[in-house]
Design a protein around this motif. Sequence first.
Motif, PDB file in Angstrom:
ATOM      1  N   ALA A 111     -37.608  68.249 144.716  1.00 27.72           N
ATOM      2  CA  ALA A 111     -38.969  68.490 145.217  1.00 27.72           C
ATOM      3  C   ALA A 111     -39.764  67.176 145.252  1.00 27.72           C
ATOM      4  O   ALA A 111     -40.468  66.883 146.221  1.00 27.72           O
ATOM      5  N   TYR A 112     -39.612  66.398 144.180  1.00 23.84           N
ATOM      6  CA  TYR A 112     -40.309  65.111 144.112  1.00 23.84           C
ATOM      7  C   TYR A 112     -39.773  64.155 145.188  1.00 23.84           C
ATOM      8  O   TYR A 112     -40.532  63.522 145.918  1.00 23.84           O
ATOM      9  N   ALA A 117     -40.056  61.028 150.284  1.00 22.26           N
ATOM     10  CA  ALA A 117     -39.475  60.745 151.599  1.00 22.26           C
ATOM     11  C   ALA A 117     -40.499  61.006 152.700  1.00 22.26           C
ATOM     12  O   ALA A 117     -40.611  60.229 153.664  1.00 22.26           O
ATOM     13  N   GLU A 118     -41.252  62.094 152.530  1.00 14.66           N
ATOM     14  CA  GLU A 118     -42.293  62.440 153.513  1.00 14.66           C
ATOM     15  C   GLU A 118     -43.328  61.313 153.601  1.00 14.66           C
ATOM     16  O   GLU A 118     -43.704  60.890 154.694  1.00 14.66           O
ATOM     17  N   ASN A 119     -43.750  60.818 152.429  1.00 13.25           N
ATOM     18  CA  ASN A 119     -44.732  59.728 152.398  1.00 13.25           C
ATOM     19  C   ASN A 119     -44.190  58.473 153.074  1.00 13.25           C
ATOM     20  O   ASN A 119     -44.894  57.810 153.832  1.00 13.25           O
ATOM     21  N   GLU A 120     -42.923  58.180 152.765  1.00 16.96           N
ATOM     22  CA  GLU A 120     -42.334  56.964 153.335  1.00 16.96           C
ATOM     23  C   GLU A 120     -42.248  57.058 154.854  1.00 16.96           C
ATOM     24  O   GLU A 120     -42.517  56.101 155.568  1.00 16.96           O
ATOM     25  N   GLN A 121     -41.919  58.263 155.309  1.00 17.87           N
ATOM     26  CA  GLN A 121     -41.827  58.457 156.750  1.00 17.87           C
ATOM     27  C   GLN A 121     -43.179  58.237 157.423  1.00 17.87           C
ATOM     28  O   GLN A 121     -43.263  57.690 158.515  1.00 17.87           O
ATOM     29  N   LYS A 122     -44.222  58.638 156.707  1.00 21.85           N
ATOM     30  CA  LYS A 122     -45.576  58.461 157.261  1.00 21.85           C
ATOM     31  C   LYS A 122     -46.150  57.087 156.946  1.00 21.85           C
ATOM     32  O   LYS A 122     -47.345  56.859 157.134  1.00 21.85           O
ATOM     33  N   LYS A 123     -45.313  56.226 156.364  1.00 26.94           N
ATOM     34  CA  LYS A 123     -45.717  54.871 155.977  1.00 26.94           C
ATOM     35  C   LYS A 123     -46.897  54.881 154.996  1.00 26.94           C
ATOM     36  O   LYS A 123     -47.760  54.001 155.015  1.00 26.94           O
ATOM     37  N   GLU A 124     -46.916  55.894 154.139  1.00 26.48           N
ATOM     38  CA  GLU A 124     -47.924  55.966 153.070  1.00 26.48           C
ATOM     39  C   GLU A 124     -47.320  55.347 151.810  1.00 26.48           C
ATOM     40  O   GLU A 124     -46.112  55.120 151.734  1.00 26.48           O
ATOM     41  N   GLY A 129     -50.547  61.358 146.911  1.00 29.84           N
ATOM     42  CA  GLY A 129     -50.750  62.810 146.767  1.00 29.84           C
ATOM     43  C   GLY A 129     -49.835  63.488 145.756  1.00 29.84           C
ATOM     44  O   GLY A 129     -49.818  64.717 145.661  1.00 29.84           O
ATOM     45  N   ILE A 130     -49.066  62.711 144.997  1.00 31.18           N
ATOM     46  CA  ILE A 130     -48.161  63.346 144.023  1.00 31.18           C
ATOM     47  C   ILE A 130     -48.795  63.269 142.640  1.00 31.18           C
ATOM     48  O   ILE A 130     -49.078  62.179 142.142  1.00 31.18           O
ATOM     49  N   LEU A 134     -46.523  67.950 139.512  1.00 30.88           N
ATOM     50  CA  LEU A 134     -45.327  68.041 140.372  1.00 30.88           C
ATOM     51  C   LEU A 134     -44.180  67.231 139.760  1.00 30.88           C
ATOM     52  O   LEU A 134     -43.044  67.674 139.710  1.00 30.88           O
ATOM     53  N   TYR A 135     -44.527  66.044 139.269  1.00 31.86           N
ATOM     54  CA  TYR A 135     -43.497  65.162 138.724  1.00 31.86           C
ATOM     55  C   TYR A 135     -42.821  65.770 137.484  1.00 31.86           C
ATOM     56  O   TYR A 135     -41.611  65.702 137.318  1.00 31.86           O
TER      57      TYR A 135
END
Length: 334
Positions: A111-112, A117-124, A129-130, A134-135
Amino acid sequence: MAKNIVLTGIKPTGDPHLGNYLGAIAPAVELSQSPDRDSYFFIADYHALTSIHSAKDFAHYSYQVAATWLASGLDPEKCVFYRQSDVPEIFELSWILSCFTQKGLMNRAHAYKARVAENEQKKEDPDHGIDMGLYCYPVLMAADILAFDTDIVPVGADQVQHVEMTRDIANRFNHRFGQVLKLPEYQLKEDVGVIEGLDGRKMSKSYQNTIPVFCPQKRLKKLINKIKTDSTPPEEPKSTEGSTLYNLYKIFATAEQTENYARQFQEGISWGEAKAQLFEVVNARLAEPREKYDEMMANPEVIDVVLKEGARRAREKAQVVLARVHKAIGKGGV
Ligand code: ADP
Ligand code: TRP
């Protein structure tokens, strides 16, 4: 001989839908009816807190999950049924376990990793937001399981990694202190298959394609009428293959009804009629528990009484396990 302990939790993150009911709630009710096991079922509300930040929703979803479970036949006399947040021992154990959990292990949680990966894809920034909830989610889940000397955790495929992490964490603790924590096994839930939603994709809150289990009859009818079908004209033969209507029908109907339904597909049934018949079988199964559900939701104090008693029994057990942990780590003297 001591009975096997079976434990599972449901995260209250929304109005329970038919996918949750058939995939998680009904199987748990069935498990609880087995006399040769001690079952622990709980509402994982503090796990839901990682995503539910509206006080109203947080309170409401927990009651909805509890009422759905109870209305579906869970007998709180035959199992220990509680709300996670009512058992403080779990959170104490969670902290202790976190001191024996490698950060690297948490970095590998699906999940983490998916969020990173989502953040990296969006170049964030990778951790955008984590939060720590969640961690640390897998540590709290390990505490849920280990606090009761659980033998078996029935889970869906997406939760297997969490049970494996629980074993890793327990092993590390035991390696230091001896056999203090019991290592659980996961049991993959019998596959009911993926329940399809209104648009034919997996029924999921994230797709907004759900049919809530105990929505009012009128709404149920309306939603069933919205299920996606193709443009085959009314009198033409229709294929049952890949038909969401047929797939849902067969779960709720008898073999004989299903055969008859399939025959009508071959002979050419209008989609309107196919939906009307689907509504009949779904409603026949849900009508009685829906009444119980509505009654409980109108009187949530009744649910509170059940959950409080469950928490009392859960705490009794968790205190025994925690006492072993205290002794091992040297809390209160050696
Ligand atoms: P959602 O996808 O709506 O957020 P959850 O992930 O909270 O649902 O689901 C909780 C449990 O309900 C899952 O572990 C699974 O056992 C069951 N479940 C959810 N959706 C489905 C579905 N479409 N088909 C079968 N089981 C499902
Ligand atoms: N993480 C589980 C889910 O998302 C819910 C859960 C929390 C759970 N604690 C648990 C399941 C302990 C089994 C055992 O579905």
